[in-house]
Design an enzyme around this catalytic site. Structure first.
Site, PDB file in Angstrom:
ATOM      1  CE  LYS A  64       3.745   9.164 -26.137  1.00  0.00           C
ATOM      2  NZ  LYS A  64       3.922   7.782 -25.700  1.00  0.00           N
ATOM      3  CB  SER A 152      19.311   3.635 -39.801  1.00  0.00           C
ATOM      4  OG  SER A 152      17.972   3.481 -40.211  1.00  0.00           O
TER       5      SER A 152
HETATM    6  P1  NAP Z   1       7.017   3.778 -33.173  1.00  0.00           P
HETATM    7  O1  NAP Z   1       7.894   4.800 -32.546  1.00  0.00           O
HETATM    8  O2  NAP Z   1       6.335   4.070 -34.460  1.00  0.00           O
HETATM    9  O3  NAP Z   1       7.922   2.426 -33.357  1.00  0.00           O
HETATM   10  C1  NAP Z   1       7.411   1.288 -33.955  1.00  0.00           C
HETATM   11  C2  NAP Z   1       8.479   0.177 -33.946  1.00  0.00           C
HETATM   12  O4  NAP Z   1       7.856  -1.002 -34.444  1.00  0.00           O
HETATM   13  C3  NAP Z   1       9.692   0.422 -34.842  1.00  0.00           C
HETATM   14  O5  NAP Z   1      10.818  -0.169 -34.267  1.00  0.00           O
HETATM   15  C4  NAP Z   1       9.300  -0.310 -36.133  1.00  0.00           C
HETATM   16  O6  NAP Z   1      10.418  -0.814 -36.837  1.00  0.00           O
HETATM   17  C5  NAP Z   1       8.566  -1.492 -35.575  1.00  0.00           C
HETATM   18  N1  NAP Z   1       7.625  -2.039 -36.538  1.00  0.00           N
HETATM   19  C6  NAP Z   1       6.510  -1.421 -37.032  1.00  0.00           C
HETATM   20  N2  NAP Z   1       5.878  -2.252 -37.899  1.00  0.00           N
HETATM   21  C7  NAP Z   1       6.627  -3.392 -37.949  1.00  0.00           C
HETATM   22  C8  NAP Z   1       6.500  -4.604 -38.675  1.00  0.00           C
HETATM   23  N3  NAP Z   1       5.467  -4.825 -39.502  1.00  0.00           N
HETATM   24  N4  NAP Z   1       7.428  -5.571 -38.478  1.00  0.00           N
HETATM   25  C9  NAP Z   1       8.473  -5.362 -37.638  1.00  0.00           C
HETATM   26  N5  NAP Z   1       8.650  -4.229 -36.934  1.00  0.00           N
HETATM   27  C10 NAP Z   1       7.731  -3.254 -37.099  1.00  0.00           C
HETATM   28  O7  NAP Z   1       5.857   3.336 -32.173  1.00  0.00           O
HETATM   29  P2  NAP Z   1       5.798   3.493 -30.561  1.00  0.00           P
HETATM   30  O8  NAP Z   1       5.336   4.858 -30.217  1.00  0.00           O
HETATM   31  O9  NAP Z   1       7.051   3.000 -29.995  1.00  0.00           O
HETATM   32  O10 NAP Z   1       4.572   2.509 -30.226  1.00  0.00           O
HETATM   33  C11 NAP Z   1       4.687   1.126 -30.484  1.00  0.00           C
HETATM   34  C12 NAP Z   1       3.462   0.391 -29.948  1.00  0.00           C
HETATM   35  O11 NAP Z   1       3.426   0.513 -28.539  1.00  0.00           O
HETATM   36  C13 NAP Z   1       2.115   0.907 -30.442  1.00  0.00           C
HETATM   37  O12 NAP Z   1       1.301  -0.221 -30.676  1.00  0.00           O
HETATM   38  C14 NAP Z   1       1.597   1.707 -29.270  1.00  0.00           C
HETATM   39  O13 NAP Z   1       0.185   1.737 -29.232  1.00  0.00           O
HETATM   40  C15 NAP Z   1       2.140   0.897 -28.107  1.00  0.00           C
HETATM   41  N6  NAP Z   1       2.297   1.702 -26.880  1.00  0.00           N
HETATM   42  C16 NAP Z   1       1.694   1.236 -25.743  1.00  0.00           C
HETATM   43  C17 NAP Z   1       1.819   1.969 -24.582  1.00  0.00           C
HETATM   44  C18 NAP Z   1       1.127   1.494 -23.327  1.00  0.00           C
HETATM   45  O14 NAP Z   1       0.890   2.319 -22.436  1.00  0.00           O
HETATM   46  N7  NAP Z   1       0.834   0.216 -23.187  1.00  0.00           N
HETATM   47  C19 NAP Z   1       2.571   3.160 -24.543  1.00  0.00           C
HETATM   48  C20 NAP Z   1       3.205   3.583 -25.714  1.00  0.00           C
HETATM   49  C21 NAP Z   1       3.055   2.835 -26.895  1.00  0.00           C
HETATM   50  P3  NAP Z   1      11.244   0.085 -37.916  1.00  0.00           P
HETATM   51  O15 NAP Z   1      12.191   0.913 -37.107  1.00  0.00           O
HETATM   52  O16 NAP Z   1      11.906  -0.945 -38.749  1.00  0.00           O
HETATM   53  O17 NAP Z   1      10.204   0.892 -38.652  1.00  0.00           O
END
Ligand code: NAP
Length: 267
Positions: A64, A152
């Site tokens: 992305k 950050s």
């Molecule tokens: P990403 O960019 O990797 O961001 C993940 C976020 O979650 C970060 O803020 C991270 O915090 C936090 N995080 C990860 N593990 C954690 C933990 N154990 N405890 C607390 N915070 C934690 O991921 P993304 O692309 O935004 O996707 C996130 C989720 O949304 C995924 O499950 C994805 O499948 C889902 N999603 C769904 C849709 C839909 O259409 N429904 C669309 C897009 C994404 P840090 O900054 O501290 O690492």
């Protein structure tokens, strides 16, 4: 018309199924395929898309952000979010959009109603959170609050939000009408929740953008306490519908798209 989704891995993607169902419902002669593009082949992306003669494509994990240098222009949303999930191809000009945030917000509005006066808290500050937060800042009267584990992560956010550390979640959660988990915690049936929610507003909506499983531990805990819950399936459906609208100028058949995905996932 020809469309695709690019990602790595991509075989699990429900986008082809969902878009084909929409084409069928609208009696459109169109195709939608899944293209697996490993990061090491990404520099060939323009040739690959040209060879498939696509009119547009979706971009998913992990490309992305990587796609941006290959685009000719970005929509204001994609520019603000710094990530692209939809590309329009026209006369070999590529324009990047982001429909994840609007997808979540449109879906929620259909169920919740008008969001103008809602106080909203987002948990997590990754790509999906940024899209949702950006879209909500264009709508809600109150500042959007975001909690995250790593402060950050907010460094490159160029729009106004209220930032909090994840450790403040329990203390502040009772102030909000809508709470949205955007972290991957709870995916794939993990019995783990991103936080404990107690003493919330009685009519709060607790949301998760995860849709596999249909009910994460976070949502189950909220449902057990009698709160309204809402999962991420609509977000997936509406982001696809928005991509379709951007590519074709036509409204998608949301119900057809939702039903086929629900049937595949939950029945
Ligand atoms: P990403 O960019 O990797 O961001 C993940 C976020 O979650 C970060 O803020 C991270 O915090 C936090 N995080 C990860 N593990 C954690 C933990 N154990 N405890 C607390 N915070 C934690 O991921 P993304 O692309 O935004 O996707 C996130 C989720 O949304 C995924 O499950 C994805 O499948 C889902 N999603 C769904 C849709 C839909 O259409 N429904 C669309 C897009 C994404 P840090 O900054 O501290 O690492």
């Amino acid at each position: 018309m020809k469309f695709a989704v690019i990602g790595n891995p991509i075989s699990h993607s429900l986008s082809p199924l969902m878009h084909h169902e929409n084409f069928k419902a609208l009696k459109l002669n169109a195709q939608y395929e899944a293209l697996n593009i490993p990061p090491e082949h990404f520099h060939h992306i323009r040739d690959i898309i040209q060879a498939h003669a696509l009119d547009g494509f979706n971009v998913t994990i992990p490309h992305k952000e990587r796609i941006i240098p290959y685009l000719d222009a970005l929509s204001p949303e994609a520019e603000a979010i710094g990530a692209v999930n939809t590309v329009v191809v026209s006369d070999n000009q590529w324009v990047g959009h982001n429909t994840d945030g609007i997808g979540f917000v449109k879906g929620l509005e259909q169920r919740y109603g008008n969001l103008d006066n809602a106080r909203i808290l987002i948990i997590g500050a990754g790509g999906a959170s940024k899209g949702i937060a950006y879209t909500l800042t264009q709508k809600a009267r109150y500042p959007i609050a975001v909690v995250n584990r790593t402060m950050s992560r907010f460094d490159d956010w160029q729009f106004d939000i209220e930032k909090h550390h994840l450790s403040e979640l329990e203390q502040i959660a009772g102030q909000f009408d809508i709470i949205i988990n955007t972290t991957p915690v709870g995916m794939n049936n993990v019995e783990e929740s991103v936080g404990v929610l107690n003493a919330l507003k009685e009519d709060v909506w607790v949301c998760d953008i995860i849709y596999i499983p249909a009910q994460t531990a976070f949502l189950k805990q909220a449902a057990d306490q009698g709160y309204q819950t809402y999962n991420g399936l609509d977000m997936f459906v509406y982001q696809g519908a928005e991509s379709f609208r951007i590519w074709t100028g036509q409204e998608a058949n949301i119900e057809a798209m939702r039903q086929i995905v629900e049937h595949r996932l939950y029945q």
